[in-house]
Design a protein around this motif. Sequence first.
Motif, PDB file in Angstrom:
ATOM      1  N   ALA A  53       0.855  -1.272  -0.171  1.00 12.84           N
ATOM      2  CA  ALA A  53      -0.131   0.168  -0.133  1.00 12.84           C
ATOM      3  C   ALA A  53       0.876   1.330   0.244  1.00 12.84           C
ATOM      4  CB  ALA A  53      -0.860  -0.023   1.148  1.00 12.84           C
ATOM      5  N   SER A  54       2.092   1.205   0.753  1.00  7.28           N
ATOM      6  CA  SER A  54       2.699   2.502   0.708  1.00  7.28           C
ATOM      7  C   SER A  54       3.487   2.612  -0.697  1.00  7.28           C
ATOM      8  CB  SER A  54       3.874   2.654   1.748  1.00  7.28           C
ATOM      9  OG  SER A  54       4.208   1.109   2.386  1.00  7.28           O
ATOM     10  N   ALA A  56       2.138   1.941  -3.466  1.00  9.33           N
ATOM     11  CA  ALA A  56       1.109   2.730  -4.188  1.00  9.33           C
ATOM     12  C   ALA A  56       1.018   4.143  -3.993  1.00  9.33           C
ATOM     13  CB  ALA A  56      -0.327   1.969  -3.855  1.00  9.33           C
ATOM     14  N   TRP A  57       1.040   4.619  -2.543  1.00  8.23           N
ATOM     15  CA  TRP A  57       1.007   6.045  -2.093  1.00  8.23           C
ATOM     16  C   TRP A  57       2.324   6.761  -2.957  1.00  8.23           C
ATOM     17  CZ3 TRP A  57      -3.204   8.009  -1.170  1.00  8.23           C
ATOM     18  CH2 TRP A  57      -4.054   7.455  -0.369  1.00  8.23           C
ATOM     19  N   ALA A  60       1.421   7.412  -6.214  1.00 12.51           N
ATOM     20  CA  ALA A  60       0.569   8.375  -6.389  1.00 12.51           C
ATOM     21  C   ALA A  60       0.927   9.630  -6.026  1.00 12.51           C
ATOM     22  CB  ALA A  60      -0.598   7.959  -5.433  1.00 12.51           C
ATOM     23  N   ARG A  63       0.935  12.560  -8.604  1.00 15.03           N
ATOM     24  CA  ARG A  63      -0.299  12.601  -9.613  1.00 15.03           C
ATOM     25  C   ARG A  63      -1.284  13.342  -8.507  1.00 15.03           C
ATOM     26  NH1 ARG A  63      -1.015   9.089 -13.797  1.00 15.03           N
ATOM     27  NH2 ARG A  63      -2.939   9.368 -13.515  1.00 15.03           N
ATOM     28  N   ALA A  66      -6.714   9.929 -10.336  1.00 14.10           N
ATOM     29  CA  ALA A  66      -6.435   8.789 -10.291  1.00 14.10           C
ATOM     30  C   ALA A  66      -6.582   8.406 -11.965  1.00 14.10           C
ATOM     31  CB  ALA A  66      -7.644   7.987  -9.661  1.00 14.10           C
ATOM     32  N   THR A  71     -10.032  12.206  -7.842  1.00 12.46           N
ATOM     33  CA  THR A  71      -8.890  12.656  -7.318  1.00 12.46           C
ATOM     34  C   THR A  71      -8.246  11.556  -6.392  1.00 12.46           C
ATOM     35  OG1 THR A  71     -10.199  13.640  -5.687  1.00 12.46           O
ATOM     36  CG2 THR A  71      -9.460  14.766  -7.346  1.00 12.46           C
ATOM     37  N   ILE A  72      -6.756  11.521  -6.495  1.00 13.75           N
ATOM     38  CA  ILE A  72      -6.107  10.883  -5.315  1.00 13.75           C
ATOM     39  C   ILE A  72      -6.500  11.361  -4.103  1.00 13.75           C
ATOM     40  CG2 ILE A  72      -3.852  10.596  -4.519  1.00 13.75           C
ATOM     41  CD1 ILE A  72      -3.934   9.027  -7.052  1.00 13.75           C
ATOM     42  N   PRO A  73      -7.251  10.554  -3.245  1.00 12.32           N
ATOM     43  CA  PRO A  73      -7.367  10.931  -1.735  1.00 12.32           C
ATOM     44  C   PRO A  73      -6.471  11.977  -1.028  1.00 12.32           C
ATOM     45  CG  PRO A  73      -8.065   8.796  -2.101  1.00 12.32           C
ATOM     46  CD  PRO A  73      -7.055   9.172  -3.323  1.00 12.32           C
ATOM     47  N   PRO A  74      -6.685  13.142  -0.797  1.00 12.32           N
ATOM     48  CA  PRO A  74      -5.768  14.099  -0.139  1.00 12.32           C
ATOM     49  C   PRO A  74      -5.794  13.546   1.469  1.00 12.32           C
ATOM     50  CG  PRO A  74      -7.918  14.919  -0.099  1.00 12.32           C
ATOM     51  CD  PRO A  74      -8.290  13.846  -0.971  1.00 12.32           C
ATOM     52  N   MET A  75      -4.645  13.809   2.169  1.00  8.09           N
ATOM     53  CA  MET A  75      -4.478  13.565   3.415  1.00  8.09           C
ATOM     54  C   MET A  75      -5.802  14.243   4.188  1.00  8.09           C
ATOM     55  SD  MET A  75      -2.125  11.904   4.829  1.00  8.09           S
ATOM     56  CE  MET A  75      -0.368  11.823   5.366  1.00  8.09           C
ATOM     57  N   PRO A  76      -6.312  13.533   5.179  1.00  8.14           N
ATOM     58  CA  PRO A  76      -7.275  14.139   5.892  1.00  8.14           C
ATOM     59  C   PRO A  76      -6.749  15.363   6.597  1.00  8.14           C
ATOM     60  CG  PRO A  76      -6.466  12.145   7.010  1.00  8.14           C
ATOM     61  CD  PRO A  76      -5.722  12.158   5.670  1.00  8.14           C
ATOM     62  N   GLN A  78      -8.852  16.839   8.873  1.00 11.92           N
ATOM     63  CA  GLN A  78      -9.395  17.207  10.282  1.00 11.92           C
ATOM     64  C   GLN A  78      -8.375  16.805  11.362  1.00 11.92           C
ATOM     65  OE1 GLN A  78     -10.580  14.844   7.799  1.00 11.92           O
ATOM     66  NE2 GLN A  78     -12.303  13.990   8.898  1.00 11.92           N
ATOM     67  N   VAL A  80      -6.996  15.123  15.125  1.00 12.28           N
ATOM     68  CA  VAL A  80      -7.281  13.810  15.765  1.00 12.28           C
ATOM     69  C   VAL A  80      -8.517  14.401  16.835  1.00 12.28           C
ATOM     70  CG1 VAL A  80      -6.386  12.420  17.552  1.00 12.28           C
ATOM     71  CG2 VAL A  80      -5.194  12.805  15.671  1.00 12.28           C
TER      72      VAL A  80
ATOM     73  N   GLY B  16      -2.690  -5.141   0.267  1.00 12.74           N
ATOM     74  CA  GLY B  16      -2.096  -4.015   0.146  1.00 12.74           C
ATOM     75  C   GLY B  16      -2.074  -3.585  -1.287  1.00 12.74           C
ATOM     76  N   THR B  19      -5.700  -2.450  -2.045  1.00 15.33           N
ATOM     77  CA  THR B  19      -6.109  -1.194  -1.780  1.00 15.33           C
ATOM     78  C   THR B  19      -5.421  -0.170  -2.625  1.00 15.33           C
ATOM     79  OG1 THR B  19      -4.223  -0.897  -0.403  1.00 15.33           O
ATOM     80  CG2 THR B  19      -6.007  -1.798   0.680  1.00 15.33           C
ATOM     81  N   GLY B  20      -4.086  -0.573  -3.078  1.00 17.40           N
ATOM     82  CA  GLY B  20      -3.435   0.357  -4.180  1.00 17.40           C
ATOM     83  C   GLY B  20      -4.001   0.438  -5.452  1.00 17.40           C
ATOM     84  N   MET B  23      -7.183   2.774  -4.945  1.00 15.68           N
ATOM     85  CA  MET B  23      -6.671   4.061  -4.807  1.00 15.68           C
ATOM     86  C   MET B  23      -6.116   4.744  -6.222  1.00 15.68           C
ATOM     87  SD  MET B  23      -3.910   6.090  -4.315  1.00 15.68           S
ATOM     88  CE  MET B  23      -2.622   5.152  -3.656  1.00 15.68           C
ATOM     89  N   LEU B  24      -5.406   4.016  -6.790  1.00 15.24           N
ATOM     90  CA  LEU B  24      -4.534   4.583  -7.992  1.00 15.24           C
ATOM     91  C   LEU B  24      -5.562   4.632  -9.014  1.00 15.24           C
ATOM     92  CD1 LEU B  24      -0.967   2.980  -7.826  1.00 15.24           C
ATOM     93  CD2 LEU B  24      -1.749   5.536  -7.777  1.00 15.24           C
ATOM     94  N   GLY B  25      -6.493   3.616  -9.366  1.00 14.69           N
ATOM     95  CA  GLY B  25      -7.138   3.457 -10.397  1.00 14.69           C
ATOM     96  C   GLY B  25      -8.638   4.495 -10.076  1.00 14.69           C
ATOM     97  N   GLY B  27      -9.321   6.219  -7.125  1.00 15.55           N
ATOM     98  CA  GLY B  27      -9.168   7.402  -6.199  1.00 15.55           C
ATOM     99  C   GLY B  27      -9.702   7.130  -5.035  1.00 15.55           C
ATOM    100  N   SER B 110      -0.147   3.445   5.915  1.00 10.45           N
ATOM    101  CA  SER B 110       0.640   3.237   4.921  1.00 10.45           C
ATOM    102  C   SER B 110       1.078   4.705   4.296  1.00 10.45           C
ATOM    103  CB  SER B 110       0.348   2.279   3.780  1.00 10.45           C
ATOM    104  OG  SER B 110      -0.721   3.005   2.964  1.00 10.45           O
ATOM    105  N   ARG B 111       0.377   5.648   4.454  1.00 10.72           N
ATOM    106  CA  ARG B 111       0.886   6.958   4.065  1.00 10.72           C
ATOM    107  C   ARG B 111       1.129   7.804   5.329  1.00 10.72           C
ATOM    108  NH1 ARG B 111      -4.585  10.013   1.828  1.00 10.72           N
ATOM    109  NH2 ARG B 111      -3.153  11.324   0.593  1.00 10.72           N
ATOM    110  N   ARG B 115      -3.878  10.683  12.037  1.00  7.83           N
ATOM    111  CA  ARG B 115      -5.385  10.200  12.513  1.00  7.83           C
ATOM    112  C   ARG B 115      -5.341   8.861  12.443  1.00  7.83           C
ATOM    113  NH1 ARG B 115     -10.110  12.927  12.536  1.00  7.83           N
ATOM    114  NH2 ARG B 115     -11.401  11.338  11.468  1.00  7.83           N
TER     115      ARG B 115
END
Lengths: 145, 138
Positions: A53-54, A56-57, A60, A63, A66, A71-76, A78, A80, B16, B19-20, B23-25, B27, B110-111, B115
Amino acid sequence: MRKIIALASGLLFSFGLIISDMVNPARVIAFLDVTGDWDPTLGFVMGGAITTASIAWIIARPRKSAYFGGTIPPMPTQPVDRNLVTGSAIFGIGWGLVGICPGPAIVAMSFGKWEVAVFIVAMMAGMALYNFGWFKLPKLGLGPA
Amino acid sequence: MNPDWINAIIGGLMIGTATGILMLGNGRIAGISGILGGWIGSSKPSDWAERALFLIGLLAAPLVYYASNSVPQITVTNSFPLLVIGGLAVGIGTIMGSGCTSGHGICGNSRLSKRSIVATLTFMATGGITVAALNYFA
């Protein structure tokens, strides 16, 4: 194409849960049982999953959008907050009681066990209760919700 | 059969990657509670179909897998109250906390989302305490 991606991702996710035996609640409880006969398997699954998963980030990162729209989800943004911590704490209690979290719950439906069916109905009822605003945190003066 | 930890790593790498891909495909964050919760709540029809297809993928994989492999033994409590209370807690908690083991535990961590790290430490801690308490009292 987006629909194919969604289906393929669900299939691959599910195969991963099956191969790693995370569909077995006893396995999950054995991971949480740190004071007893601890089974680290879930840790290896998380480690493997976070690795790919990392990657993939990282792909991303340059970019904005997607490959197939959106859109590539932005960092939240909000902070904690109370909902995050309280909600996660409540989830952890339920997870520890039965050893099932949402992903494995859906995959385990194929076993045809009534126990899993009862859990899923209760879980979806809980989601609906919260979504429709019927379950709210009492005001305890612990800061902004 | 591989040792458990090798299967765990292989399974993890697959999760993983799944999920990638999403997310990449598309979003989208592959958080099961988020996908399921959004599917139960209202969402746009196209969005609804994508959520449904992801869930169908989750449901269909074991049927494909067990057509050619033996169905493993799974062990789960048969206490009705425990199942209901556990299910309600997982449902309410994951929506209130905006994620579960997949959304926070895999995608968010992973990012290095702060939170998600806080959420993961919290549900691991209360999960561990709950199991210890059950063992102690039951």
